[in-house]
Design an enzyme around this catalytic site. Structure first.
Site, PDB file in Angstrom:
ATOM      1  N   ILE A  15      40.483  46.871  40.810  1.00  9.95           N
ATOM      2  CA  ILE A  15      39.928  45.915  41.782  1.00  9.95           C
ATOM      3  C   ILE A  15      39.696  46.568  43.145  1.00  9.95           C
ATOM      4  O   ILE A  15      38.752  46.199  43.861  1.00  9.95           O
ATOM      5  CB  ILE A  15      40.815  44.638  41.899  1.00  9.95           C
ATOM      6  CG1 ILE A  15      40.011  43.492  42.492  1.00  9.95           C
ATOM      7  CG2 ILE A  15      42.085  44.887  42.690  1.00  9.95           C
ATOM      8  CD1 ILE A  15      38.818  43.060  41.698  1.00  9.95           C
ATOM      9  N   SER A  37      48.348  55.385  47.162  1.00 10.31           N
ATOM     10  CA  SER A  37      48.450  55.100  45.735  1.00 10.31           C
ATOM     11  C   SER A  37      49.193  56.265  45.103  1.00 10.31           C
ATOM     12  O   SER A  37      48.977  57.420  45.492  1.00 10.31           O
ATOM     13  CB  SER A  37      47.033  54.962  45.159  1.00 10.31           C
ATOM     14  OG  SER A  37      47.021  54.184  43.999  1.00 10.31           O
ATOM     15  N   ARG A  38      50.080  55.978  44.139  1.00 16.30           N
ATOM     16  CA  ARG A  38      50.957  57.033  43.630  1.00 16.30           C
ATOM     17  C   ARG A  38      50.180  58.133  42.923  1.00 16.30           C
ATOM     18  O   ARG A  38      50.530  59.300  42.987  1.00 16.30           O
ATOM     19  CB  ARG A  38      52.003  56.432  42.678  1.00 16.30           C
ATOM     20  CG  ARG A  38      52.935  55.448  43.365  1.00 16.30           C
ATOM     21  CD  ARG A  38      53.638  54.589  42.365  1.00 16.30           C
ATOM     22  NE  ARG A  38      52.694  54.007  41.417  1.00 16.30           N
ATOM     23  CZ  ARG A  38      53.017  53.290  40.356  1.00 16.30           C
ATOM     24  NH1 ARG A  38      54.286  53.030  40.110  1.00 16.30           N
ATOM     25  NH2 ARG A  38      52.100  52.817  39.559  1.00 16.30           N
ATOM     26  N   LYS A  91      45.560  38.385  44.411  1.00 17.04           N
ATOM     27  CA  LYS A  91      46.308  37.430  43.606  1.00 17.04           C
ATOM     28  C   LYS A  91      46.850  38.177  42.409  1.00 17.04           C
ATOM     29  O   LYS A  91      46.302  39.238  42.080  1.00 17.04           O
ATOM     30  CB  LYS A  91      45.439  36.237  43.179  1.00 17.04           C
ATOM     31  CG  LYS A  91      44.048  36.534  42.630  1.00 17.04           C
ATOM     32  CD  LYS A  91      43.879  37.309  41.375  1.00 17.04           C
ATOM     33  CE  LYS A  91      44.499  36.781  40.117  1.00 17.04           C
ATOM     34  NZ  LYS A  91      44.106  37.570  38.920  1.00 17.04           N
ATOM     35  N   ASP A 169      47.873  35.750  34.730  1.00 14.81           N
ATOM     36  CA  ASP A 169      47.222  36.604  35.740  1.00 14.81           C
ATOM     37  C   ASP A 169      45.774  36.133  35.929  1.00 14.81           C
ATOM     38  O   ASP A 169      45.400  35.740  37.032  1.00 14.81           O
ATOM     39  CB  ASP A 169      47.312  38.089  35.360  1.00 14.81           C
ATOM     40  CG  ASP A 169      46.564  38.955  36.355  1.00 14.81           C
ATOM     41  OD1 ASP A 169      47.076  39.154  37.469  1.00 14.81           O
ATOM     42  OD2 ASP A 169      45.428  39.380  36.043  1.00 14.81           O
TER      43      ASP A 169
HETATM   44  P1  NAP Z   1      45.111  48.273  38.013  1.00 13.72           P
HETATM   45  O1  NAP Z   1      43.760  48.759  37.582  1.00 13.72           O
HETATM   46  O2  NAP Z   1      46.264  48.469  37.111  1.00 13.72           O
HETATM   47  O3  NAP Z   1      45.373  48.925  39.423  1.00 13.72           O
HETATM   48  C1  NAP Z   1      46.538  48.678  40.191  1.00 13.72           C
HETATM   49  C2  NAP Z   1      46.955  49.968  40.868  1.00 13.72           C
HETATM   50  O4  NAP Z   1      48.143  49.711  41.604  1.00 13.72           O
HETATM   51  C3  NAP Z   1      47.288  51.060  39.865  1.00 13.72           C
HETATM   52  O5  NAP Z   1      46.155  51.886  39.643  1.00 13.72           O
HETATM   53  C4  NAP Z   1      48.437  51.823  40.509  1.00 13.72           C
HETATM   54  O6  NAP Z   1      47.932  52.990  41.123  1.00 13.72           O
HETATM   55  C5  NAP Z   1      48.964  50.890  41.616  1.00 13.72           C
HETATM   56  N1  NAP Z   1      50.363  50.474  41.401  1.00 13.72           N
HETATM   57  C6  NAP Z   1      51.313  50.376  42.349  1.00 13.72           C
HETATM   58  N2  NAP Z   1      52.452  49.923  41.869  1.00 13.72           N
HETATM   59  C7  NAP Z   1      52.257  49.735  40.548  1.00 13.72           C
HETATM   60  C8  NAP Z   1      53.097  49.282  39.504  1.00 13.72           C
HETATM   61  N3  NAP Z   1      54.371  48.922  39.729  1.00 13.72           N
HETATM   62  N4  NAP Z   1      52.559  49.200  38.271  1.00 13.72           N
HETATM   63  C9  NAP Z   1      51.282  49.551  38.035  1.00 13.72           C
HETATM   64  N5  NAP Z   1      50.434  49.992  39.008  1.00 13.72           N
HETATM   65  C10 NAP Z   1      50.924  50.081  40.255  1.00 13.72           C
HETATM   66  O7  NAP Z   1      45.046  46.711  38.331  1.00 13.72           O
HETATM   67  P2  NAP Z   1      43.826  45.889  38.934  1.00 13.72           P
HETATM   68  O8  NAP Z   1      42.970  45.369  37.849  1.00 13.72           O
HETATM   69  O9  NAP Z   1      43.185  46.645  40.039  1.00 13.72           O
HETATM   70  O10 NAP Z   1      44.635  44.628  39.477  1.00 13.72           O
HETATM   71  C11 NAP Z   1      45.459  44.708  40.620  1.00 13.72           C
HETATM   72  C12 NAP Z   1      45.628  43.309  41.168  1.00 13.72           C
HETATM   73  O11 NAP Z   1      44.341  42.760  41.470  1.00 13.72           O
HETATM   74  C13 NAP Z   1      46.283  42.346  40.173  1.00 13.72           C
HETATM   75  O12 NAP Z   1      47.179  41.522  40.852  1.00 13.72           O
HETATM   76  C14 NAP Z   1      45.102  41.558  39.610  1.00 13.72           C
HETATM   77  O13 NAP Z   1      45.447  40.241  39.223  1.00 13.72           O
HETATM   78  C15 NAP Z   1      44.165  41.521  40.787  1.00 13.72           C
HETATM   79  N6  NAP Z   1      42.759  41.344  40.403  1.00 13.72           N
HETATM   80  C16 NAP Z   1      42.171  42.160  39.479  1.00 13.72           C
HETATM   81  C17 NAP Z   1      40.839  41.926  39.097  1.00 13.72           C
HETATM   82  C18 NAP Z   1      40.124  42.798  38.094  1.00 13.72           C
HETATM   83  O14 NAP Z   1      38.968  42.487  37.762  1.00 13.72           O
HETATM   84  N7  NAP Z   1      40.691  43.901  37.642  1.00 13.72           N
HETATM   85  C19 NAP Z   1      40.130  40.866  39.652  1.00 13.72           C
HETATM   86  C20 NAP Z   1      40.744  40.101  40.625  1.00 13.72           C
HETATM   87  C21 NAP Z   1      42.061  40.349  40.983  1.00 13.72           C
HETATM   88  P3  NAP Z   1      48.933  54.236  41.307  1.00 13.72           P
HETATM   89  O15 NAP Z   1      49.514  54.510  39.961  1.00 13.72           O
HETATM   90  O16 NAP Z   1      48.036  55.318  41.823  1.00 13.72           O
HETATM   91  O17 NAP Z   1      49.970  53.788  42.296  1.00 13.72           O
END
Ligand code: NAP
Length: 312
Positions: A15, A37-38, A91, A169
């Site tokens: 996101i 970011s880690r 969120k 989620d």
């Molecule tokens: P994601 O692709 O898994 O990315 C989250 C990033 O956060 C990871 O790449 C990771 O990067 C970092 N991170 C830090 N602490 C973490 C932990 N304990 N576990 C896993 N990753 C961790 O997720 P995302 O889809 O971007 O979603 C993130 C948030 O945005 C969620 O709350 C989701 O509900 C919301 N969201 C997502 C979307 C969508 O379309 N994907 C849409 C609206 C809202 P590092 O490993 O580099 O730290």
């Protein structure tokens, strides 16, 4: 003219890349100053592995967008607010209402903006539907939020950990639209949560809700939908049926589609950054706790039903 607000992003994943980075670049009132970011960085922007390192190395960051999974929100938001930064949170807000309450209090004492975003509330048909419902009497509501987790969330193991919310989620997006459409108190009466044997969060849920004035709301959430993906809210009113589809993107009244304004998920996040700028400028916060309250209440009343293990 005010200089742009210098943004730091924490958690560079899907996101952050799809929405936050492009929306910050497109808004003249913001500039992406750094990321933390880690494992991931952003080319051309100072990249750190933690919030603390980012605030030490790029001390002029004014505001932080938290794009990590929800389990990590509280500690990051707490540190950012305590160090005098404004905070925008993806969120779902945090792992619990208690944490969210703590952040609201901290933002108040620190005199900083806390903005809890609900992107689906900015979907293009949600505002027109809300206006129409002010003139109508709602009889009942059916929410159908069914998507294929393997298609939309590959490798996102955090979804299945406690505090990851599983199917809630995306399901919380539907509830965030519901609380905008129906401002009166809503509470769950019964729920079934279908939890895979190897997971700490539900893969599907059936929920019966009711409003203070007696409107029945039935909600079906499922992460196992391999056919057409459905993010629909059907509302039966005294003046006919209203059908919100595409996650709040389209509205049909009876059989008549309401013409769409041009817009997309991008428009949802553009609206989020406009709102964040307005809040910072006015010295205000905006935290709608109701969608998290609903999910929290659903977990309280729910019966848990074990289902077969989930493999990604
Ligand atoms: P994601 O692709 O898994 O990315 C989250 C990033 O956060 C990871 O790449 C990771 O990067 C970092 N991170 C830090 N602490 C973490 C932990 N304990 N576990 C896993 N990753 C961790 O997720 P995302 O889809 O971007 O979603 C993130 C948030 O945005 C969620 O709350 C989701 O509900 C919301 N969201 C997502 C979307 C969508 O379309 N994907 C849409 C609206 C809202 P590092 O490993 O580099 O730290």
């Amino acid at each position: 003219m005010q200089p742009p607000i210098k943004m730091g992003i924490v958690g560079v994943g899907k996101i952050a890349r799809d929405q936050h980075i492009p929306c910050i670049a497109a808004h003249p009132g913001f500039k992406l100053r750094a990321v933390a970011s880690r494992h991931n960085g952003v080319e051309g922007v100072p990249s750190y592995t933690s919030l603390q390192q980012m605030l030490a190395g790029s001390a002029d960051v004014d505001a932080v967008a938290i794009c990590t999974p929800p389990q990590a929100h509280y500690e990051v938001a707490k540190s950012a607010l305590a160090s005098g930064r404004h905070v925008l949170m993806e969120k779902p807000p945090c792992a619990s209402l208690g944490q969210l309450d703590g952040l609201i209090r901290l933002a108040r004492t620190a005199g900083r903006t806390l903005y809890q975003t609900w992107h689906s509330q900015h979907a293009r048909a949600v505002e027109p539907a809300t206006r129409l419902l002010e003139q109508r009497k709602v009889r009942c509501v059916q929410i159908t939020w069914k998507e294929d987790v393997r298609r939309w969330h590959p490798g996102q193991g955090w979804l299945w950990e406690p505090g990851g919310f599983g199917v809630f989620d995306p399901g919380m997006n539907a509830l965030s639209i519901l609380t905008k459409l129906i401002p009166e108190p809503i509470y769950p009466e019964a729920a079934q949560l279908f939890v895979p044997a190897n997971c700490g969060a539900p893969i599907a849920a059936e929920v019966e809700l009711r409003t203070d004035s007696g409107i029945d709301v039935h909600a079906s959430f499922d992460f196992r939908e391999t056919g057409p993906q459905r993010w629909n809210i059907d509302i039966d009113t005294d003046e006919g049926a209203m059908h919100l589809s595409a996650g709040g993107g389209h509205l049909t009244l009876g059989d008549e589609p309401v013409p769409d304004d041009p817009g997309s998920l991008d428009a949802e996040y553009a609206a989020i950054y406009r709102r964040f700028h307005e809040l910072i400028t006015r010295g205000e916060s905006d935290v709608d706790t109701r969608p998290l309250q609903l999910v929290s209440d659903i977990f309280l009343v729910a019966r848990q039903i074990p289902v077969e293990s989930f493999t990604d």
